[in-house]
Write an enzyme that holds these catalytic residues in place. Sequence first.
Site, PDB file in Angstrom:
ATOM      1  N   LYS A 193       0.892  -1.273  -0.022  1.00  0.00           N
ATOM      2  CA  LYS A 193      -0.016   0.025   0.110  1.00  0.00           C
ATOM      3  C   LYS A 193       1.090   1.174  -0.081  1.00  0.00           C
ATOM      4  CE  LYS A 193      -1.872   2.661   3.132  1.00  0.00           C
ATOM      5  NZ  LYS A 193      -1.861   3.954   2.288  1.00  0.00           N
ATOM      6  N   GLU A 269       9.697   0.412  10.591  1.00  0.00           N
ATOM      7  CA  GLU A 269      10.834   1.440  10.436  1.00  0.00           C
ATOM      8  C   GLU A 269      10.017   2.660  10.661  1.00  0.00           C
ATOM      9  OE1 GLU A 269      13.753   1.051   9.568  1.00  0.00           O
ATOM     10  OE2 GLU A 269      13.996  -1.005   8.573  1.00  0.00           O
ATOM     11  N   CYS A 303      13.938  10.141   7.516  1.00  0.00           N
ATOM     12  CA  CYS A 303      13.562   9.304   8.884  1.00  0.00           C
ATOM     13  C   CYS A 303      15.047   9.655   9.694  1.00  0.00           C
ATOM     14  CB  CYS A 303      13.028   8.185   8.773  1.00  0.00           C
ATOM     15  SG  CYS A 303      14.162   7.276   7.435  1.00  0.00           S
ATOM     16  N   GLU A 403      10.241  15.096  16.215  1.00  0.00           N
ATOM     17  CA  GLU A 403      10.579  14.854  15.021  1.00  0.00           C
ATOM     18  C   GLU A 403       9.734  15.839  14.075  1.00  0.00           C
ATOM     19  OE1 GLU A 403       8.823  11.402  12.567  1.00  0.00           O
ATOM     20  OE2 GLU A 403      11.025  11.301  11.677  1.00  0.00           O
TER      21      GLU A 403
HETATM   22  P1  NAD Z   1       2.388   7.883   8.390  1.00  0.00           P
HETATM   23  O1  NAD Z   1       2.673   6.969   9.743  1.00  0.00           O
HETATM   24  O2  NAD Z   1       1.416   9.026   8.360  1.00  0.00           O
HETATM   25  O3  NAD Z   1       2.068   6.988   7.233  1.00  0.00           O
HETATM   26  C1  NAD Z   1       2.836   5.897   6.610  1.00  0.00           C
HETATM   27  C2  NAD Z   1       1.744   5.155   5.914  1.00  0.00           C
HETATM   28  O4  NAD Z   1       0.875   4.411   6.812  1.00  0.00           O
HETATM   29  C3  NAD Z   1       0.927   5.483   4.894  1.00  0.00           C
HETATM   30  O5  NAD Z   1       0.979   4.815   3.743  1.00  0.00           O
HETATM   31  C4  NAD Z   1      -0.507   5.716   5.494  1.00  0.00           C
HETATM   32  O6  NAD Z   1      -1.404   5.638   4.649  1.00  0.00           O
HETATM   33  C5  NAD Z   1      -0.220   4.431   6.312  1.00  0.00           C
HETATM   34  N1  NAD Z   1      -1.212   4.420   7.544  1.00  0.00           N
HETATM   35  C6  NAD Z   1      -1.598   5.428   8.209  1.00  0.00           C
HETATM   36  N2  NAD Z   1      -2.400   5.244   9.389  1.00  0.00           N
HETATM   37  C7  NAD Z   1      -2.417   3.823   9.317  1.00  0.00           C
HETATM   38  C8  NAD Z   1      -3.064   2.774   9.999  1.00  0.00           C
HETATM   39  N3  NAD Z   1      -3.950   3.087  11.057  1.00  0.00           N
HETATM   40  N4  NAD Z   1      -2.967   1.597   9.827  1.00  0.00           N
HETATM   41  C9  NAD Z   1      -2.078   1.079   8.721  1.00  0.00           C
HETATM   42  N5  NAD Z   1      -1.430   1.964   7.868  1.00  0.00           N
HETATM   43  C10 NAD Z   1      -1.829   3.373   8.168  1.00  0.00           C
HETATM   44  O7  NAD Z   1       3.803   8.407   8.029  1.00  0.00           O
HETATM   45  P2  NAD Z   1       4.258   9.504   6.684  1.00  0.00           P
HETATM   46  O8  NAD Z   1       3.899  10.757   7.154  1.00  0.00           O
HETATM   47  O9  NAD Z   1       3.637   8.969   5.509  1.00  0.00           O
HETATM   48  O10 NAD Z   1       5.671   9.522   6.954  1.00  0.00           O
HETATM   49  C11 NAD Z   1       6.581  10.155   7.587  1.00  0.00           C
HETATM   50  C12 NAD Z   1       7.173   9.200   8.681  1.00  0.00           C
HETATM   51  O11 NAD Z   1       7.768   8.237   8.250  1.00  0.00           O
HETATM   52  C13 NAD Z   1       8.135  10.007   9.449  1.00  0.00           C
HETATM   53  O12 NAD Z   1       7.700   9.824  11.046  1.00  0.00           O
HETATM   54  C14 NAD Z   1       9.585   9.260   9.288  1.00  0.00           C
HETATM   55  O13 NAD Z   1      10.389   9.195   9.937  1.00  0.00           O
HETATM   56  C15 NAD Z   1       8.948   7.953   9.018  1.00  0.00           C
HETATM   57  N6  NAD Z   1       9.959   7.327   8.124  1.00  0.00           N
HETATM   58  C16 NAD Z   1      10.681   6.339   8.623  1.00  0.00           C
HETATM   59  C17 NAD Z   1      11.407   5.504   7.585  1.00  0.00           C
HETATM   60  C18 NAD Z   1      12.393   4.470   8.208  1.00  0.00           C
HETATM   61  O14 NAD Z   1      13.200   3.781   7.379  1.00  0.00           O
HETATM   62  N7  NAD Z   1      12.829   4.415   9.796  1.00  0.00           N
HETATM   63  C19 NAD Z   1      11.605   5.901   6.481  1.00  0.00           C
HETATM   64  C20 NAD Z   1      10.871   6.926   5.895  1.00  0.00           C
HETATM   65  C21 NAD Z   1       9.882   7.516   6.641  1.00  0.00           C
END
Ligand code: NAD
Length: 503
Positions: A193, A269, A303, A403
């Site tokens: 997804k 992650e 991240c 963050e």
């Molecule tokens: P997010 O958590 O809002 O969303 C990530 C994904 O999860 C999206 O596809 C979203 O649709 C989905 N999602 C949202 N709610 C959900 C739920 N209840 N159940 C299942 N899936 C759900 O994050 P974002 O705003 O898209 O990305 C930014 C964040 O991602 C930052 O915190 C960043 O640090 C983190 N990130 C981490 C890494 C890593 O490797 N550690 C890499 C990239 C980004």
Amino acid sequence: MSPSSLPLSQEIALPNGVKYTQPLGLFINNEFVPAKSGNRVETINPATEEPICEVHAAGAADVDAAVDAARAAFPKWKRVSGAERGALMQRLVRLIYEERDLLSAIDALDAGKPRLKNVMNDVEESLSVFSYYAGWADKLTGKAIECSPDKFAYTRHEPYGVCGQIVPWNYPLGMASWKIAPAVAAGNVIVLKTSEVTPLSMLYFGKLVQKAGFPPGVINIISGFGRDAGAALAAHMDVDKIAFTGSTLTGRAVMKAAAESNMKAVTLECGGKSPNLVFADSDFEQAVKWSLFGIMYNMGQVCSATSRIYVEETIYDKFVEAIKQESLATARIGDPFDDSVEHGPQVNEAQYKKVLRYIEIGKKEGARLILGGGTPAATTKGYYVEPTIFADVTEDMTIMKEEIFGPVVCISKFSTEKEAIRKANNSEYGLGAAVFTTNLNRAHRVAAEIESGTVWINSSNDCDVNLPFGGFKQSGIGSELGEYGINTYTQVKAVHVNLGTRL
Ligand code: NAD
């Protein structure tokens, strides 16, 4: 337009004059299909604030259909030889390479990432990750273990089966590649997804999956909101493993859904607030350049961005001035389709407002603003935020703890190595860390003391496909990339062989 009238593809004219056909449907069983949910998600060009198009958004019934397709493909796929799986992946590598200009342009449009100086690196990352794991596909061997003269055993590394994968928007191609490549190399089938913010490039990627000749159902790619499609995937009773990249808050929800459904395997992650320690004995010029790169690359939407810089007090003032001058001299802010630009807009209005809100909090709480602090004066539209530097940031300030996920860095000082380590570890996160020093002993001593999944000595955020990447503390569970990464897509079976013990 009613939901059912949304077409399955649309001609899109890119700002560089190129026209292409963008798939809009859900990619299930090697076909683009409409969402049964009737839902759709609109995606916006963050450089202009104008809508690009709408795509079909999966609901729970669509997730079921994608999982069913994957489940049906699994028995055959797990019996395809590793060499053949690797060869298919190499075919995909060639197709990604051939389409690199278009793929980079799609994410420049959809995510606002500068096409040449940023998204091209994602494309290269995708190429190297698929090539790397194509090589692993026929090398996943177990061990033979001698237990006693009457018994030996061997282990088998078996795929989980159906893997649900959920990715964020900051590296649409890169993060998806990190997930898809090791999973299918190890013989799993997947339902990925994408983020509702950036669905376009991975839908186009679906066309390449078709063209490469993957059997239907092995790789399924769905667009959709987290609360619907993401939640349904995490809670699905027929998904064997869920791999998630995104915020710590969502990671927690995914883990809970996995626990409360079928206790599927989980890797996460999540977020970070990574420290960067600059000692007085570092190569000063290099420390300044890497420190700036470590936070400002990808508009700070990384991240593992090293967003807390701690500088030894004897070089503190000099460092603060030097990093400001380096930013002024090098930051080219503007249109993601201008190939000299490296700093585009934040991905959407919500992120833009969030970053500006943190900047205001920083000012209010008394951090010293050295550079930036708002929208660039020259921009009239688009979600642009200036590279922003705060100095004299204390440990209790909000911007030092939370963050921000934007081009905002906090600088503070330390006087001893012990204090530097204590401050570096003063976070609920533990994703990355950088250490700048020319003292060999100190470099390794500090690297060992830092509580994070990655430590860069004399660089920052130069990830490598050969090396594991994952979080300590609330930055995640498990690793991606390298041999460790593919191991998270297999489960180990022990087969006991009795050579003679009689009852
Ligand atoms: P997010 O958590 O809002 O969303 C990530 C994904 O999860 C999206 O596809 C979203 O649709 C989905 N999602 C949202 N709610 C959900 C739920 N209840 N159940 C299942 N899936 C759900 O994050 P974002 O705003 O898209 O990305 C930014 C964040 O991602 C930052 O915190 C960043 O640090 C983190 N990130 C981490 C890494 C890593 O490797 N550690 C890499 C990239 C980004």
